[in-house]
Design a protein around this motif. Structure first.
Motif, PDB file in Angstrom:
ATOM      1  N   LEU A   1       0.970  -5.126   5.705  1.00 50.79           N
ATOM      2  CA  LEU A   1      -0.093  -4.180   6.067  1.00 50.79           C
ATOM      3  C   LEU A   1       0.308  -2.756   5.688  1.00 50.79           C
ATOM      4  CD1 LEU A   1      -1.351  -5.451   9.547  1.00 50.79           C
ATOM      5  CD2 LEU A   1      -2.616  -5.395   7.388  1.00 50.79           C
ATOM      6  N   ILE A   2       1.573  -2.413   6.002  1.00 50.93           N
ATOM      7  CA  ILE A   2       2.049  -1.055   5.681  1.00 50.93           C
ATOM      8  C   ILE A   2       2.013  -0.850   4.168  1.00 50.93           C
ATOM      9  CG2 ILE A   2       4.096   0.461   5.677  1.00 50.93           C
ATOM     10  CD1 ILE A   2       4.780  -0.818   8.431  1.00 50.93           C
ATOM     11  N   LYS A   3       2.481  -1.862   3.426  1.00 57.63           N
ATOM     12  CA  LYS A   3       2.499  -1.752   1.952  1.00 57.63           C
ATOM     13  C   LYS A   3       1.084  -1.605   1.406  1.00 57.63           C
ATOM     14  CE  LYS A   3       6.834  -3.376   0.314  1.00 57.63           C
ATOM     15  NZ  LYS A   3       7.671  -4.434  -0.133  1.00 57.63           N
ATOM     16  N   PHE A   4       0.144  -2.345   1.997  1.00 54.96           N
ATOM     17  CA  PHE A   4      -1.242  -2.288   1.533  1.00 54.96           C
ATOM     18  C   PHE A   4      -1.832  -0.887   1.790  1.00 54.96           C
ATOM     19  CE2 PHE A   4      -5.863  -3.095   2.142  1.00 54.96           C
ATOM     20  CZ  PHE A   4      -6.131  -3.495   0.838  1.00 54.96           C
ATOM     21  N   ALA A   5      -1.580  -0.364   3.016  1.00 56.14           N
ATOM     22  CA  ALA A   5      -2.088   0.976   3.352  1.00 56.14           C
ATOM     23  C   ALA A   5      -1.490   2.016   2.409  1.00 56.14           C
ATOM     24  CB  ALA A   5      -1.738   1.307   4.805  1.00 56.14           C
TER      25      ALA A   5
ATOM     26  N   ARG B   1      -1.889   5.792  -2.102  1.00 56.67           N
ATOM     27  CA  ARG B   1      -1.331   6.297  -3.369  1.00 56.67           C
ATOM     28  C   ARG B   1      -2.359   6.245  -4.501  1.00 56.67           C
ATOM     29  NH1 ARG B   1       1.867   4.338  -7.660  1.00 56.67           N
ATOM     30  NH2 ARG B   1       1.975   2.230  -6.888  1.00 56.67           N
ATOM     31  N   ASN B   2      -3.091   5.127  -4.551  1.00 55.51           N
ATOM     32  CA  ASN B   2      -4.012   4.948  -5.686  1.00 55.51           C
ATOM     33  C   ASN B   2      -5.375   5.595  -5.504  1.00 55.51           C
ATOM     34  OD1 ASN B   2      -2.828   3.174  -7.912  1.00 55.51           O
ATOM     35  ND2 ASN B   2      -2.149   2.190  -6.008  1.00 55.51           N
TER      36      ASN B   2
ATOM     37  N   ARG C   1       0.043  12.214 -10.743  1.00 54.52           N
ATOM     38  CA  ARG C   1      -0.367  11.736  -9.416  1.00 54.52           C
ATOM     39  C   ARG C   1       0.865  11.501  -8.526  1.00 54.52           C
ATOM     40  NH1 ARG C   1      -2.217   5.793  -9.589  1.00 54.52           N
ATOM     41  NH2 ARG C   1       0.027   5.649  -9.727  1.00 54.52           N
ATOM     42  N   ASP C   2       1.949  10.971  -9.116  1.00 53.01           N
ATOM     43  CA  ASP C   2       3.084  10.523  -8.295  1.00 53.01           C
ATOM     44  C   ASP C   2       4.293  11.445  -8.327  1.00 53.01           C
ATOM     45  OD1 ASP C   2       1.568   8.418  -7.516  1.00 53.01           O
ATOM     46  OD2 ASP C   2       2.448   6.975  -8.908  1.00 53.01           O
TER      47      ASP C   2
ATOM     48  N   THR D   1       7.228   5.063 -11.063  1.00 52.66           N
ATOM     49  CA  THR D   1       5.822   4.686 -11.083  1.00 52.66           C
ATOM     50  C   THR D   1       5.451   4.021 -12.413  1.00 52.66           C
ATOM     51  OG1 THR D   1       3.604   5.405 -10.491  1.00 52.66           O
ATOM     52  CG2 THR D   1       4.794   6.837 -11.974  1.00 52.66           C
ATOM     53  N   GLN D   2       4.242   3.464 -12.427  1.00 52.10           N
ATOM     54  CA  GLN D   2       3.724   2.769 -13.616  1.00 52.10           C
ATOM     55  C   GLN D   2       2.302   3.257 -13.887  1.00 52.10           C
ATOM     56  OE1 GLN D   2       5.103  -1.468 -12.415  1.00 52.10           O
ATOM     57  NE2 GLN D   2       5.447  -1.163 -14.585  1.00 52.10           N
TER      58      GLN D   2
END
Ligand SMILES: NC(=O)c1ccc[n+]([C@@H]2O[C@H](COP(=O)([O-])OP(=O)(O)OC[C@H]3O[C@@H](n4cnc5c(N)ncnc54)[C@H](OP(=O)(O)O)[C@@H]3O)[C@@H](O)[C@H]2O)c1
Length: 317
Positions: free
Chosen positions: A24-28, A33-34, A260-261, A268-269
């Motif tokens: 969940l944390i990774k998804f949030a 980020r995106n 962005r990053d 990043t990619q």
């Protein structure tokens, strides 16, 4: 149920809960980020009217990064390249993209400029410019079977992808510690740096070095410098012989992701498709390195044939 069974059930429950929470944390984080987080205001973070300097700026990702920096970010741009005509043409395009910013070109061939003094001179020659972002982007990827690999190509990959990148990272680290504001270094790696790649042994090895080196340096100097490792898969540029496909990124996506990053991430990619590809690669690697190398080797064999055909057609033109 025995006490032991109860303990095991509880342990499984809490491990499962931790896993779900982590997902969940990774998804949030991914959504933020995106889709939510905006890139830093580069003038506020790195200094008003400062400069970005980009190596390998006369083509592909480097050239697009110069155009983006000028047009979207209003940064002054140092275009570093080895070919005088291409330098002139790129400078004209950057000026056209934003006539208000300042530009400078600098000729530097990594294959010829191997002494430390020449790298120091590059920084000294640009000492009057307040460079706040340095991008080590220049790189090359000749594809050959290792038994046929030309010694000259090994030298050029080493000089450009490893030797030059490391020296410039060091020289600009020192320089940036002398600035009042924060600064940034972006080193361009590749997904080829994630696993050993047959038919791309030396290039893959050089990019594995760039990934490891850049992330370690970033950790050390994080008090003063934002260090970002940019690791694209295939990008539609001369290096990939303008590869096409759903998983090929555009140079524009690369510039967008970098700005962005920058200041937020260590690596990043260009886009979600390539992030997903890397994730699948990591799972494959976890299962079997041999299998991963066999798949990568198979894919690069196809590229090798494609590269040879395109290069032969170019020679005949
Ligand atoms: N395209 C991809 O699929 C891909 C994927 C992963 C990573 N990357 C990385 O992205 C970076 C940029 O590549 P690209 O895709 O934009 O390729 P590109 O269009 O071929 O650009 C490469 C740039 O590096 C310069 N360069 C090469 N050797 C040099 C040398 N010895 N001295 C000085 N400059 C040199 C080239 O100069 P000239 O213009 O004079 O040739 C060119 O400006 C590279 O580090 C590459 O490894 C690319």
């Amino acid at each position: 149920m025995t006490d032991c069974d109860c303990c095991i059930t509880k342990a499984v429950f809490y491990i499962g809960l931790l896993f779900v929470l982590q997902c969940l944390i990774k998804f949030a984080y991914f959504i933020n980020r995106n889709f939510v987080r905006k890139g830093h205001d580069v003038h506020e973070r790195y200094g008003k009217d400062s400069w970005i300097a980009v190596t390998g700026a006369t083509s592909g990702i480097g050239k697009e990064l110069c155009l983006h920096a000028a047009k979207e970010k209003g940064l002054n741009v140092v275009i570093i390249g080895r070919n005088p005509e291409k330098l002139k043409a790129t400078e004209a395009e950057v000026k056209k993209a934003n006539p208000k910013i300042k530009t400078k070109t600098y000729r530097f061939d990594f294959n010829d400029s191997t002494s430390i003094d020449e790298y120091q001179k590059l920084s000294d020659d640009l000492k009057d410019l307040d460079i706040s972002i340095f991008v080590n982007n220049a790189g090359l990827m000749p594809l050959h079977y290792w038994k046929d690999f030309p010694l000259e190509a090994i030298k050029e990959i080493t000089e450009t992808n490893i030797h030059g990148l490391s020296l410039l990272t060091k020289i600009f680290t020192e320089r940036f510690y002398g600035r009042d504001k924060r600064s940034a270094i972006v080193n361009v790696a590749s997904t080829a740096g994630y696993a050993p790649i047959p038919l791309n042994c030396h290039y893959g090895g050089s990019k594995a070095y760039v990934r490891s080196f850049t992330k370690a340096v970033g950790h050390e100097v994080s008090d003063k410098i934002d260090v970002l490792c940019f690791s694209p898969g295939y990008v539609d540029t001369a290096l990939s012989r303008n590869a096409k496909g759903y998983n090929v990124a555009s140079p524009e996506q690369c510039s967008h992701a970098i700005f962005r990053d920058l200041g937020y991430e260590r690596e990043t990619q260009p886009n979600i498709v390539q992030e997903n590809e890397t994730f699948s690669f990591a799972i494959m690697l976890f299962i079997s390195e041999w299998m991963t190398m066999s798949v990568a080797g198979f894919l690069f064999k196809q590229d090798f044939v494609r590269f040879e055909k395109i290069d032969a057609e170019k020679k005949n033109d």
